[in-house]
Design an enzyme around this catalytic site. Structure first.
Site, short mmCIF file in Angstrom:
data_model
loop_
_atom_site.label_atom_id
_atom_site.label_comp_id
_atom_site.label_asym_id
_atom_site.label_seq_id
_atom_site.Cartn_x
_atom_site.Cartn_y
_atom_site.Cartn_z
N ARG A 1 46.08 -44.86 -25.30
CA ARG A 1 47.12 -45.18 -26.30
C ARG A 1 46.96 -46.59 -26.88
NH1 ARG A 1 47.62 -40.55 -25.64
NH2 ARG A 1 49.52 -39.32 -25.46
N SER B 1 56.53 -38.73 -26.79
CA SER B 1 56.76 -39.46 -25.54
C SER B 1 57.35 -40.82 -25.86
CB SER B 1 55.44 -39.69 -24.79
OG SER B 1 54.84 -38.46 -24.46
N GLU C 1 56.44 -46.29 -25.96
CA GLU C 1 55.25 -45.90 -26.72
C GLU C 1 55.43 -46.07 -28.23
OE1 GLU C 1 53.91 -42.08 -27.51
OE2 GLU C 1 52.02 -42.35 -26.46
#
Ligand code: EPU
Length: 343
Positions: free
Chosen positions: A160, A236, A333
């Site tokens: 990520r 998420s 996130e």
């Protein structure tokens, strides 16, 4: 390019939350991007680059600068390399290449957002990430306002993460991405949920895998489906934290079996969804108009008319409880856009 005034940002996000942008423009070319940057600079305004709005929480106050929506379009193929403009819809691209029997992105079906966002957070799911297929990223370098082509090793891809959302954040605006795919390649079946789905079958078609991924995402409320309140989210909400083996052991001593994946030498990645639930937040939990999806503990949702403040209150409550119980600071996130952000 037209510069619009006071445009509500909520409709440009999958959360459906957020106040207005002072200015808003849609860039359909590299020269539009330059024009937008110069517009913001000449007025001393902060700039925010908007893609699909699928990983974004906009503050209730909105943004006092220019929101530049990336609307560059086009897909070109040279051999097995697809050059895709940043404003193309990611899932449409996946659907097209999978139907043409190109392997490499089939497990990334059903992910909302645009192509330009994929290298930024190294989009990944079900055992695949875009770093595996990206061979070049073209971007406008805001230091020079010139386009530049970055090789994968220059992008610093990790879980990520890339230079675009970390060390070089705010420096580049991605304009197109090259993905090298494999014609007639075999689909990736490494993820447990997928293996289970295809158990006992030696071979499966790319299209079947992409469909299975979409169905799994749908079951978890991670597919954008009109009228499904569980998908009014940013996917998420927290990253899966990586802890040392010793820290993992301390948690396991107290909690018994802890789901985890190896994350390099002496480190374990623990699903944030598990930590959230263990800290007392069940699926369907809510705080005011924000809540947790009824199908996945990691998705914070807008239950209707939620404000960014509602989501942040819930985020803080969860993060504090997880930290107190497990000594882990969950990292959000999504990107936050507010009066203080922008480049
Ligand atoms: N789990 C729970 N409760 C839940 C859901 C999951 O305890 O409500 C635990 C279970 O132990 C489960 C484990 O979490 O086995 C993993 O769950 P899941 O397979 O749904 O994956 P995830 O780790 O929660 C990550 C990505 C997703 C990606 C999936 C599939 C992150 C932060 N999220 O989720 O990406 O789709 O894996 O690969 O890495 C996103 O980034 O927005 C996103 C949706």
């Amino acid at each position: 390019m037209r510069f619009l005034d006071q445009i509500a940002l909520a409709p440009y996000t999958t959360f459906g939350i957020g106040g207005p942008a002072r200015y808003f423009a849609e860039a359909a070319s590299e020269s539009d991007i330059r024009e937008g940057v110069e517009f913001a600079r000449s007025r001393g305004l902060p700039l925010f680059v908007l893609g699909g709005g699928s990983n974004l929480l906009v503050s209730d106050e909105g943004f006092p600068g220019l929101v530049l929506r990336i609307a560059l379009k086009g897909v070109e193929r040279q051999g097995d390399v697809f050059r895709v403009a940043a404003g193309e819809d990611w899932d449409e691209f996946v659907t097209t290449v999978v139907a043409d029997r190109y392997a490499g992105v089939e497990c990334l079906a059903g992910i909302p957002g645009t192509v330009g966002g994929t290298p930024v957070q190294n989009v990944g799911a079900y055992g695949q990430e875009v770093a595996e297929t990206i061979v070049a990223v073209r971007a406008i370098d805001l230091r020079t306002l010139e386009p530049r082509e970055l090789a994968p090793r220059e992008c610093g891809f990790e879980y990520r993460r890339s230079i675009f959302n970390s060390t070089e954040r705010g420096r580049y605006i991605v304009t197109c991405v090259d993905y090298a795919l494999r014609k007639n390649g075999a689909p990736r079946l490494s993820y447990a949920d997928l293996k289970k789905h295809f158990s006992g079958r030696a071979e499966s078609a790319l299209t079947e895998v992409a469909t299975a991924v979409r169905n799994i995402r749908k079951a978890k409320g991670m597919l954008i489906v009109e009228g499904d309140p569980d998908c009014r989210s940013a996917g998420s909400f927290f990253k899966n934290p990586v802890v040392t083996a010793a820290h993992y052991q301390r948690i396991a001593d107290g909690a018994g079996v802890v789901p985890s994946y190896p994350a390099g030498e002496g480190r374990q990645k623990i699903p944030a969804a598990w930590l959230v639930e263990q800290a007392g937040f069940h699926k369907g939990y809510f705080l005011g108009r924000a809540g947790i999806s009824s199908r996945h503990a990691l998705a914070l949702i807008n239950r209707g008319e939620a404000t960014a403040a509602d989501v942040i209150a819930l985020r803080d409550r969860i993060a504090e409880a997880v930290e107190q119980k497990f000594g882990i600071r969950l990292e959000p996130e999504p990107v936050f856009l507010g009066p203080q952000s922008g480049i």
